[in-house]
Write a protein that holds these residues in place. Structure first.
Motif, PDB file in Angstrom:
ATOM      1  N   PHE A  63       0.830  -1.199   0.000  1.00 57.92           N
ATOM      2  CA  PHE A  63       0.000   0.000   0.000  1.00 57.92           C
ATOM      3  C   PHE A  63       0.868   1.253   0.000  1.00 57.92           C
ATOM      4  CE2 PHE A  63      -2.975  -3.155   1.620  1.00 57.92           C
ATOM      5  CZ  PHE A  63      -4.160  -2.800   1.007  1.00 57.92           C
ATOM      6  N   SER A  67       0.521   2.355  -4.096  1.00 56.55           N
ATOM      7  CA  SER A  67      -0.820   2.950  -4.068  1.00 56.55           C
ATOM      8  C   SER A  67      -0.979   4.030  -5.124  1.00 56.55           C
ATOM      9  CB  SER A  67      -1.113   3.547  -2.680  1.00 56.55           C
ATOM     10  OG  SER A  67      -1.545   2.562  -1.776  1.00 56.55           O
ATOM     11  N   LEU A 127      -0.335  -6.781  -2.078  1.00 57.29           N
ATOM     12  CA  LEU A 127      -0.220  -6.118  -3.377  1.00 57.29           C
ATOM     13  C   LEU A 127      -1.551  -6.171  -4.127  1.00 57.29           C
ATOM     14  CD1 LEU A 127       1.832  -4.774  -5.306  1.00 57.29           C
ATOM     15  CD2 LEU A 127       2.267  -7.044  -6.261  1.00 57.29           C
ATOM     16  N   SER A 129      -4.538  -6.410  -2.765  1.00 54.87           N
ATOM     17  CA  SER A 129      -5.473  -5.512  -2.096  1.00 54.87           C
ATOM     18  C   SER A 129      -5.153  -4.045  -2.370  1.00 54.87           C
ATOM     19  CB  SER A 129      -5.460  -5.781  -0.586  1.00 54.87           C
ATOM     20  OG  SER A 129      -5.980  -7.058  -0.304  1.00 54.87           O
ATOM     21  N   THR A 130      -3.881  -3.748  -2.640  1.00 50.57           N
ATOM     22  CA  THR A 130      -3.500  -2.374  -2.980  1.00 50.57           C
ATOM     23  C   THR A 130      -4.190  -1.924  -4.257  1.00 50.57           C
ATOM     24  OG1 THR A 130      -1.340  -2.674  -1.929  1.00 50.57           O
ATOM     25  CG2 THR A 130      -1.562  -0.846  -3.477  1.00 50.57           C
ATOM     26  N   ALA A 377      -6.583   6.018  -3.016  1.00 49.95           N
ATOM     27  CA  ALA A 377      -5.217   5.478  -3.034  1.00 49.95           C
ATOM     28  C   ALA A 377      -4.298   6.281  -2.123  1.00 49.95           C
ATOM     29  CB  ALA A 377      -4.677   5.491  -4.470  1.00 49.95           C
ATOM     30  N   ASN A 380      -5.059   5.262   1.368  1.00 47.15           N
ATOM     31  CA  ASN A 380      -4.498   3.937   1.642  1.00 47.15           C
ATOM     32  C   ASN A 380      -2.992   4.014   1.890  1.00 47.15           C
ATOM     33  OD1 ASN A 380      -6.989   2.761   1.347  1.00 47.15           O
ATOM     34  ND2 ASN A 380      -6.641   2.050  -0.735  1.00 47.15           N
ATOM     35  N   MET A 381      -2.301   4.822   1.082  1.00 51.91           N
ATOM     36  CA  MET A 381      -0.855   4.929   1.216  1.00 51.91           C
ATOM     37  C   MET A 381      -0.471   5.563   2.547  1.00 51.91           C
ATOM     38  SD  MET A 381       1.875   6.832  -1.299  1.00 51.91           S
ATOM     39  CE  MET A 381       1.332   8.477  -0.825  1.00 51.91           C
ATOM     40  N   SER A 384      -1.322   3.294   5.433  1.00 56.72           N
ATOM     41  CA  SER A 384      -0.392   2.174   5.528  1.00 56.72           C
ATOM     42  C   SER A 384       0.928   2.593   6.157  1.00 56.72           C
ATOM     43  CB  SER A 384      -0.157   1.588   4.132  1.00 56.72           C
ATOM     44  OG  SER A 384      -1.372   1.116   3.587  1.00 56.72           O
TER      45      SER A 384
END
Length: 437
Positions: A63, A67, A127, A129-130, A377, A380-381, A384
């Motif tokens: 992620f 991402s 990966l 799920s990313t 994204a 998420n990044m 993470s």
């Protein structure tokens, strides 16, 4: 009822089922692997906490790394086609995971091959799920009218945690050889479900994808910082998941070394947390009646911190004079204090669900459809990165000698920080969006 109607619509149901199966399979595999290694391979609290943290960090690492690329792809390509391609790859990566589980189960090359192979498969699952992460929320405004987006977001979030719940329960209760077969079957069924998702082509200008990880990641952070509300929602979500990471890392070692209980009890902890998030996701949709607002977020996360303190207090009351075998679930539940712990865990996670669902809805309703995936994204990044920080914090606390129970209190401080950010978000949520939808 809007939520129930959505489950009868092809524009939503295949996506919902695909996401549900993906969350189920990831957690079935990850939990089966972690519990097997913690209970059948290692016999040292420090090694067990270290392995649990490493597994969490490996799942999260993609992620952070890709991402930005995943968000660009989702905005510039057909989202349904991306989902199908990723789900096809899942069949291969779960095959690797099954081989690793088989070797560990048979006691063959456990430390040299089996564990590294299982961790590599877990990294690949992260990966996968990313690339799915930006799509599961950003596709909703493309298939649902605006007044259904909050209901759809809540349903996806609730379904995800129900899937986590079921996958976690099975991982703790079925033998590892059954888990090997089930992860492969689920991967195949998930791919079949993904083929029913309606097309979701790019909605705006198709731009060139920047494959440079560092440059595109920095661009993604700058992207969310331009909109104050999106940025505050992103930071709130990120700190929330840091709290979640600390709690999830501690559950298996806490159950084994503080509660003196079996892996099935560790599974029960995670189950209660997942049930609560699902309940909270449904509750907030009813409270807000479709409105996207952070109105309840500050109170929810403060409530969450309060219950974490209670959980710590009652864990400290657990008797420490056990000898012999670890407690089974019936033996654990025979203690009245066990029901108190389970109830508090449920309340912690209900508050968490109430907090986080509206914040995800902000990310997709404040931007135009051609930017929604990059918004998710970016979140998420950043989330993470914070979760890896949570894993590193757990490792550091273990290294300097802080007990497992006391490590729970780190989440309380983060709850206070999150509440302050959420209050500012609520005050500013009506500001006009830079990326107006």
């Amino acid at each position: 009822m809007t939520t129930l109607r959505l489950l009868r619509r092809r524009r939503f149901l295949p996506l919902f089922c695909t996401q549900l199966l993906n969350a189920f399979n990831d957690n079935l595999y990850k939990t089966a692997m972690v519990l097997f290694v913690v209970y059948a391979v290692y016999n040292d609290p420090e090694a067990e906490t270290r392995f649990s943290a490493i597994a969490s960090a490996l799942f999260i690492a993609p992620f952070i790394l890709v991402s930005a690329i995943a968000g660009q792809l989702a905005d510039m390509r057909d989202k349904a086609r991306i989902i199908r391609a990723v789900k096809l790859c899942e069949i291969g990566l779960m095959s690797l995971g099954a081989v690793g589980l088989f070797l560990a189960w048979q006691g063959l090359l456990v430390h040299t091959v089996a564990i590294p192979l299982m961790l590599f498969a877990l990294f690949l699952a992260g990966l996968q799920s990313t690339f799915l992460g930006p799509i599961k929320y950003s596709i909703l405004p493309q298939h649902l009218p605006r007044h259904e987006v909050l209901a759809g977001t809540g349903l996806v979030e609730a379904g995800t945690y129900v899937a986590i719940l079921v996958g976690t329960i099975l991982a703790g209760w079925i033998p590892v050889e059954a888990a090997m077969v089930l992860i492969l079957v689920t991967a195949v069924v998930g791919y079949a479900s993904s083929r029913r998702i309606p097309p979701a082509p790019a909605m705006g200008k198709v731009e060139r994808i920047d494959w440079n990880i560092a440059r595109s990641s920095l661009a993604l952070v700058r992207f969310v910082r331009k909109d104050r509300v999106i940025y505050l929602a992103t930071i709130s979500i990120s700190v929330f998941w840091t709290i979640g990471a600390i709690l999830f890392i501690q559950f298996p070692p806490l159950a084994k070394n503080v509660i003196y209980a079996s892996k099935e009890v560790a599974t029960l902890f995670i189950v209660m947390f997942s049930i609560g998030i699902a309940i909270g996701s449904v509750i907030i949709n009813h409270l807000l009646k479709g409105e996207v607002s952070a109105r309840y977020a500050p109170a929810a996360v403060v409530t969450m911190g309060f219950f974490v303190v209670l959980f710590y207090f009652f864990v400290r009351q657990w008797p420490d004079d056990f000898t012999g075998d670890l407690l089974t679930v019936p033996e654990f539940l025979a203690y009245p204090l066990a029901w108190v712990l389970m109830g508090i865990l449920l309340l912690i996670s209900i508050a968490g669900g109430v907090f986080v669902v509206p914040l995800y809805a902000f990310l997709t309703t404040r931007v135009s459809g051609d930017k929604a995936s990059r918004t998710i994204a970016a979140t998420n990044m950043i989330s993470s990165l914070c979760m890896v920080g949570g894993a590193a914090l757990a490792l550091t606390m273990t290294w300097i000698g802080i007990t497992i129970a006391e490590q729970l209190l780190a989440g309380v401080a983060l709850c206070v920080v999150t509440s302050l950010i959420a209050r500012r978000l609520y005050r500013e949520e009506h500001l006009p969006s830079v990326y107006q939808a």
